[in-house]
Design a protein around this motif. Sequence first.
Motif, short mmCIF file in Angstrom:
data_model
loop_
_atom_site.label_atom_id
_atom_site.label_comp_id
_atom_site.label_asym_id
_atom_site.label_seq_id
_atom_site.Cartn_x
_atom_site.Cartn_y
_atom_site.Cartn_z
N PHE A 423 0.91 -1.30 -0.21
CA PHE A 423 -0.30 0.15 0.14
C PHE A 423 0.89 1.01 -0.28
O PHE A 423 0.35 2.27 -0.88
CB PHE A 423 -0.84 0.33 0.60
N CYS A 424 1.39 0.97 0.78
CA CYS A 424 2.77 2.49 0.55
C CYS A 424 3.68 2.25 -0.99
O CYS A 424 3.84 3.76 -1.12
CB CYS A 424 4.34 1.78 1.86
N ILE A 425 4.09 2.17 -1.05
CA ILE A 425 4.43 1.54 -2.57
C ILE A 425 3.50 2.67 -3.65
O ILE A 425 3.85 3.52 -4.47
CB ILE A 425 5.12 0.06 -2.72
N GLU A 426 1.78 1.82 -3.43
CA GLU A 426 1.12 2.20 -4.08
C GLU A 426 1.16 3.53 -4.13
O GLU A 426 1.23 4.52 -5.05
CB GLU A 426 -0.18 1.61 -3.91
N LEU A 427 1.25 4.37 -2.48
CA LEU A 427 0.62 5.74 -2.82
C LEU A 427 2.12 6.54 -3.53
O LEU A 427 1.94 8.00 -3.60
CB LEU A 427 0.69 6.10 -1.13
N VAL A 428 3.18 5.83 -3.26
CA VAL A 428 4.56 6.68 -3.70
C VAL A 428 4.28 7.10 -5.39
O VAL A 428 4.93 7.66 -6.00
CB VAL A 428 5.49 6.34 -3.17
N VAL A 429 4.07 5.62 -5.74
CA VAL A 429 4.13 5.53 -7.35
C VAL A 429 2.89 6.12 -7.30
O VAL A 429 3.63 7.25 -8.56
CB VAL A 429 3.82 4.01 -7.76
N GLY A 430 1.97 6.27 -7.05
CA GLY A 430 1.03 7.24 -7.48
C GLY A 430 1.78 8.64 -7.28
O GLY A 430 0.60 9.01 -8.10
N ARG A 431 1.55 9.56 -6.63
CA ARG A 431 2.09 10.66 -6.28
C ARG A 431 2.87 10.67 -7.60
O ARG A 431 2.75 12.12 -8.28
CB ARG A 431 2.55 10.64 -5.11
N ARG A 432 4.02 10.25 -7.41
CA ARG A 432 4.73 10.95 -8.52
C ARG A 432 4.26 10.15 -10.19
O ARG A 432 4.28 11.42 -10.72
CB ARG A 432 5.82 9.27 -8.42
N GLU A 433 3.20 9.64 -10.75
CA GLU A 433 2.78 9.72 -11.53
C GLU A 433 1.65 10.93 -11.43
O GLU A 433 1.32 11.47 -12.81
CB GLU A 433 1.34 9.04 -11.71
#
Length: 433
Positions: A423-433
């Motif tokens: 979940f934390c990885i998804e948050l980080v990736v989503g913000r970058r996109e």
Amino acid sequence: MVPPLREVLQDPGTRNAMALNPNTFRFRDGASLVVAAEEWPPHVFFRPPADGTTDENSRLQTISGPMANMINILAEKLNFTYKLVQPEDGAWGSRLPNGSWTGMVGMVNRKEADLALGPFGRTENRAQAVDFTPSFFFDYRCILASKGTAEVDPWCFLYVLAPPLWIGLLGAGLAVWTAAMLLTAKPRGVCLGWRGVRTLFSQMQVITNQDVTWTTVGWSERAVLGGWVVVAAVVGWAYAGHLTSLLAVRRAPTPVQSLQDLLQRPDLGVSVKTDTVLAEAMAVSHKSRFWPGSLFDADLMHQVKRGEQVVVTTSLLADTLMAHDFITTTTCHFYKSRQNFIATNHCMIGQKGSPLTPLITSRVTGIVEAGLYKYWLAAHVPRPRECHRPPSSATAMTSLSLHNLWGMAVVLVGGLGLATAVFCIELVVGRRE
């Protein structure tokens, strides 16, 4: 005064009568014998003297048990009295490097005793030093060990399915995934890799009883996926039922059932009664510890209960030890191995070449044929039915706790931790996109 046996045997007429009529001979004026004995339940028990004295030698004035019945019948039939003596080392007897013998065998061999009760296992070495009477009992050796604590295995949910079944389930899943990829039409705008991942997760949803929507085209795809649903349902029902039974039943492990099992347990010590047939046979084992005292010793039994030691002894004595422990604690702490080994006859011994041994032989044969010795043994061996064939499992009567289910808790916490990380990885990736 009754003369000792060695004086009686100096009369040529007496020796001649003993040789000609061994079945009917009786000492006309009696004889006094020296009989060596050592306590060995359930064959021989030392009883405290009736006058209440506690002198070391006075406890040998009276014995009980099957061997006491045996020597008393022989004394009545042959018209002799006897005095009991105990070997200083408390042993049955073993041959020393210089050729001499210890224990009761040594006393008879040195003519310090006319007979020794034992009972003794017949071996080639002993037969060179003493004479044996006919066998009156036959017994095997076994392993006496402590039962493990009956509890729920915290990892039992992993053992419900055998490894071959897990492998078969994985193979079936891969076959269904392959068939689904080949037979199912690819939706527009979906890449092949993402389609394979979605198909795999849909299969996992089915096997874990989760709701899943699977769009198919054609009866071939439905047949493949329907078969997987049936397999998943049967495995799931069987898994749930078996897991329920494992949580409701607590099993006491009994891992040592043979000598092979014992050799595979380097953490276990092996206790053997010193100077016995078994001690002679197991002398080459570096794990063996020869116990000089009684196998009923509280310290030894405590070590066995803790799982640090096992006792290798006769099957009959193992029954007696288990019964004695149950009578004392009302709990079956021990079990016998299923494998039996080193079978021996049990006899009394006399001096080499003594004319007394043939007289005893005919009487012992009659006692054995009448079944008296087995009858006496049955009367002296306590056999609580609870420990004769104790069950290895018992229904759990207490609530399950974290102590029983911490294995499942580890899986749950590990899954939640992995989900949090994703979940934390998804948050980080989503913000970058």
